[in-house]
Write a protein that holds these residues in place. Structure first.
Motif, PDB file in Angstrom:
ATOM      1  N   LEU A  11     -29.437  17.903 -15.093  1.00 39.48           N
ATOM      2  CA  LEU A  11     -30.318  18.992 -14.698  1.00 39.48           C
ATOM      3  C   LEU A  11     -31.720  18.758 -15.199  1.00 39.48           C
ATOM      4  CD1 LEU A  11     -27.957  21.901 -15.494  1.00 39.48           C
ATOM      5  CD2 LEU A  11     -29.009  21.475 -13.279  1.00 39.48           C
ATOM      6  N   GLY A  54     -27.087  29.592  -9.627  1.00 38.98           N
ATOM      7  CA  GLY A  54     -28.380  29.897 -10.259  1.00 38.98           C
ATOM      8  C   GLY A  54     -28.710  31.376 -10.195  1.00 38.98           C
ATOM      9  N   PHE A  55     -27.888  32.215 -10.871  1.00 42.07           N
ATOM     10  CA  PHE A  55     -28.046  33.671 -10.711  1.00 42.07           C
ATOM     11  C   PHE A  55     -29.212  34.249 -11.483  1.00 42.07           C
ATOM     12  CE2 PHE A  55     -24.533  33.423 -13.951  1.00 42.07           C
ATOM     13  CZ  PHE A  55     -25.196  34.001 -15.039  1.00 42.07           C
ATOM     14  N   GLY A  56     -29.908  33.455 -12.276  1.00 39.12           N
ATOM     15  CA  GLY A  56     -31.093  33.963 -12.984  1.00 39.12           C
ATOM     16  C   GLY A  56     -30.714  35.076 -13.943  1.00 39.12           C
ATOM     17  N   SER A  76     -22.846  31.105 -11.362  1.00 34.71           N
ATOM     18  CA  SER A  76     -23.235  29.922 -12.112  1.00 34.71           C
ATOM     19  C   SER A  76     -24.702  30.013 -12.539  1.00 34.71           C
ATOM     20  CB  SER A  76     -22.995  28.715 -11.201  1.00 34.71           C
ATOM     21  OG  SER A  76     -23.789  27.659 -11.582  1.00 34.71           O
ATOM     22  N   GLU A  77     -24.947  29.684 -13.794  1.00 38.25           N
ATOM     23  CA  GLU A  77     -26.332  29.657 -14.302  1.00 38.25           C
ATOM     24  C   GLU A  77     -26.331  28.771 -15.547  1.00 38.25           C
ATOM     25  OE1 GLU A  77     -29.539  30.828 -13.338  1.00 38.25           O
ATOM     26  OE2 GLU A  77     -29.892  29.510 -15.028  1.00 38.25           O
ATOM     27  N   VAL A  78     -27.370  27.956 -15.658  1.00 37.15           N
ATOM     28  CA  VAL A  78     -27.428  27.040 -16.798  1.00 37.15           C
ATOM     29  C   VAL A  78     -28.371  27.541 -17.895  1.00 37.15           C
ATOM     30  CG1 VAL A  78     -26.813  24.979 -15.505  1.00 37.15           C
ATOM     31  CG2 VAL A  78     -29.201  25.686 -15.633  1.00 37.15           C
ATOM     32  N   TYR A  79     -29.207  28.490 -17.548  1.00 38.29           N
ATOM     33  CA  TYR A  79     -30.216  28.959 -18.503  1.00 38.29           C
ATOM     34  C   TYR A  79     -29.584  30.006 -19.427  1.00 38.29           C
ATOM     35  CZ  TYR A  79     -34.779  30.773 -20.001  1.00 38.29           C
ATOM     36  OH  TYR A  79     -35.860  31.179 -20.728  1.00 38.29           O
ATOM     37  N   ASP A 111     -23.990  23.008 -14.610  1.00 39.85           N
ATOM     38  CA  ASP A 111     -24.485  22.605 -13.294  1.00 39.85           C
ATOM     39  C   ASP A 111     -23.479  23.015 -12.198  1.00 39.85           C
ATOM     40  OD1 ASP A 111     -25.326  21.204 -11.036  1.00 39.85           O
ATOM     41  OD2 ASP A 111     -26.068  19.517 -12.223  1.00 39.85           O
ATOM     42  N   ALA A 112     -23.942  23.835 -11.258  1.00 36.31           N
ATOM     43  CA  ALA A 112     -23.050  24.288 -10.186  1.00 36.31           C
ATOM     44  C   ALA A 112     -22.530  23.121  -9.354  1.00 36.31           C
ATOM     45  CB  ALA A 112     -23.785  25.280  -9.289  1.00 36.31           C
ATOM     46  N   MET A 130     -30.036  31.749  -4.169  1.00 38.81           N
ATOM     47  CA  MET A 130     -31.180  32.650  -4.066  1.00 38.81           C
ATOM     48  C   MET A 130     -32.352  32.080  -4.848  1.00 38.81           C
ATOM     49  SD  MET A 130     -29.779  34.918  -2.190  1.00 38.81           S
ATOM     50  CE  MET A 130     -31.073  36.144  -2.185  1.00 38.81           C
ATOM     51  N   PHE A 131     -33.399  31.721  -4.135  1.00 34.74           N
ATOM     52  CA  PHE A 131     -34.633  31.254  -4.746  1.00 34.74           C
ATOM     53  C   PHE A 131     -34.390  30.093  -5.725  1.00 34.74           C
ATOM     54  CE2 PHE A 131     -35.095  35.483  -3.166  1.00 34.74           C
ATOM     55  CZ  PHE A 131     -36.251  35.392  -2.423  1.00 34.74           C
ATOM     56  N   ASP A 133     -34.920  26.596  -7.701  1.00 33.79           N
ATOM     57  CA  ASP A 133     -36.147  25.964  -8.211  1.00 33.79           C
ATOM     58  C   ASP A 133     -36.711  25.081  -7.096  1.00 33.79           C
ATOM     59  OD1 ASP A 133     -35.878  27.058 -10.816  1.00 33.79           O
ATOM     60  OD2 ASP A 133     -34.352  25.559 -11.272  1.00 33.79           O
ATOM     61  N   THR A 203     -33.462  40.211  -5.763  1.00 30.82           N
ATOM     62  CA  THR A 203     -33.409  39.429  -7.003  1.00 30.82           C
ATOM     63  C   THR A 203     -34.743  39.562  -7.738  1.00 30.82           C
ATOM     64  OG1 THR A 203     -34.335  37.248  -6.497  1.00 30.82           O
ATOM     65  CG2 THR A 203     -32.120  37.686  -5.658  1.00 30.82           C
ATOM     66  N   ARG A 204     -34.702  39.229  -8.995  1.00 30.67           N
ATOM     67  CA  ARG A 204     -35.897  39.347  -9.833  1.00 30.67           C
ATOM     68  C   ARG A 204     -36.987  38.382  -9.370  1.00 30.67           C
ATOM     69  NH1 ARG A 204     -34.664  38.906 -16.207  1.00 30.67           N
ATOM     70  NH2 ARG A 204     -33.140  40.489 -15.684  1.00 30.67           N
ATOM     71  N   TYR A 205     -36.555  37.174  -9.065  1.00 30.84           N
ATOM     72  CA  TYR A 205     -37.509  36.144  -8.643  1.00 30.84           C
ATOM     73  C   TYR A 205     -38.165  36.529  -7.321  1.00 30.84           C
ATOM     74  CZ  TYR A 205     -39.525  31.571  -8.065  1.00 30.84           C
ATOM     75  OH  TYR A 205     -40.411  30.559  -7.911  1.00 30.84           O
TER      76      TYR A 205
END
Ligand SMILES: C[S@@+](CC[C@H](N)C(=O)[O-])C[C@H]1O[C@@H](n2cnc3c(N)ncnc32)[C@H](O)[C@@H]1O
Length: 224
Positions: A11, A54-56, A76-79, A111-112, A130-131, A133, A203-205
């Motif tokens: 990633l 990447g659900f933020g 899934s989210e890595v952050y 990583d998804a 969704m959105f 990177d 979404t927030r983004y």
């Protein structure tokens, strides 16, 4: 299946942000392991199985869950701060090790793409991106989640007729989604919507993008 050699098997971007607070540490050490995706048993009896990549902050996942209680969702989210943000909304303070976890939600904190490689064939009814990177520089195209070499990997785990929702506010990525997916025999899709379609949680983004004057596009690609 393995990572295609041309897609980086790692990633880019942040997994850790600023230092975690004690509550966040507990969410990651006590609550997350209890909610970690460990196979599709949790989806037994569910009407459908969905995956969000990447659900933020998790607000889109939780809105999907609330509106679709019979659906099993893998998110899934890595952050780390994103994982904490979602967990904090469902696990009461002080009950990180004990609070009941949602029966139909599991988290994949890696990583998804690795998850996609390990899921059984035709196991998902929907996927949400969704959105993602945007990686707008041409030399970074391999870092984009949408990539010619990921299409067969996604297609393998989607059931025929399954839907892959994608939203992006980045003009380069918008063109890229069309360039990669439109000619693919694995997916068919109508023209993207220029306003969020009914039934798509915000979404927030997305809110930040609209506030900044950008116009997101919203696609529904159907697995042929
Ligand atoms: C631009 S943010 C959008 C977040 C959220 N979907 C939204 O719309 O507010 C993209 C997110 O995808 C995550 N991400 C990037 N690559 C990923 C991957 N391969 N697997 C899982 N998550 C990923 C990042 O950590 C980041 O939180």
């Amino acid at each position: 299946m393995e990572f295609p050699t041309s897609i980086p098997n790692r990633l880019y971007g942040r997994r850790r942000g600023h230092k975690l607070r004690p509550r966040q540490e507990l969410l990651l050490t006590e609550a997350l392991p209890r909610m970690r995706f460990a196979g599709l048993d949790f989806a037994a009896g569910a009407s459908q199985t969905w995956l969000e990549v990447g659900f933020g902050g998790g607000e889109h996942t939780l809105a999907l869950m609330a509106a679709n209680p019979d659906t099993a969702i893998i998110a899934s989210e890595v952050y780390e701060h994103g994982l904490c943000s979602l967990l904090t909304q469902i696990i009461p303070d002080g009950q990180e090790a004990t609070a009941p976890i949602p029966a139909r939600l599991r988290l994949w904190p890696e990583d998804a793409r690795a998850l996609l490689l390990s899921l059984p064939e035709a196991s998902l009814d929907r996927m949400f991106l969704m959105f993602p990177d945007p990686w707008p520089k041409a030399r970074h195209t391999k870092r984009r989640f949408v990539h010619p070499e990921i299409l067969p990997i996604v297609a393998r785990v989607l059931k025929p007729g399954a839907i892959w929702r994608i939203a992006s506010d980045d003009p380069t990525y918008q063109g890229w989604v069309e360039e990669v997916l439109r000619p693919s025999p694995l997916f068919r899709g109508a023209e993207p919507a220029r306003a969020r379609p009914p039934g798509w949680p915000p979404t927030r983004y997305e809110a930040k993008a609209i506030e900044a004057g950008r116009t997101p596009l919203y696609w529904e690609w159907v697995r042929v």
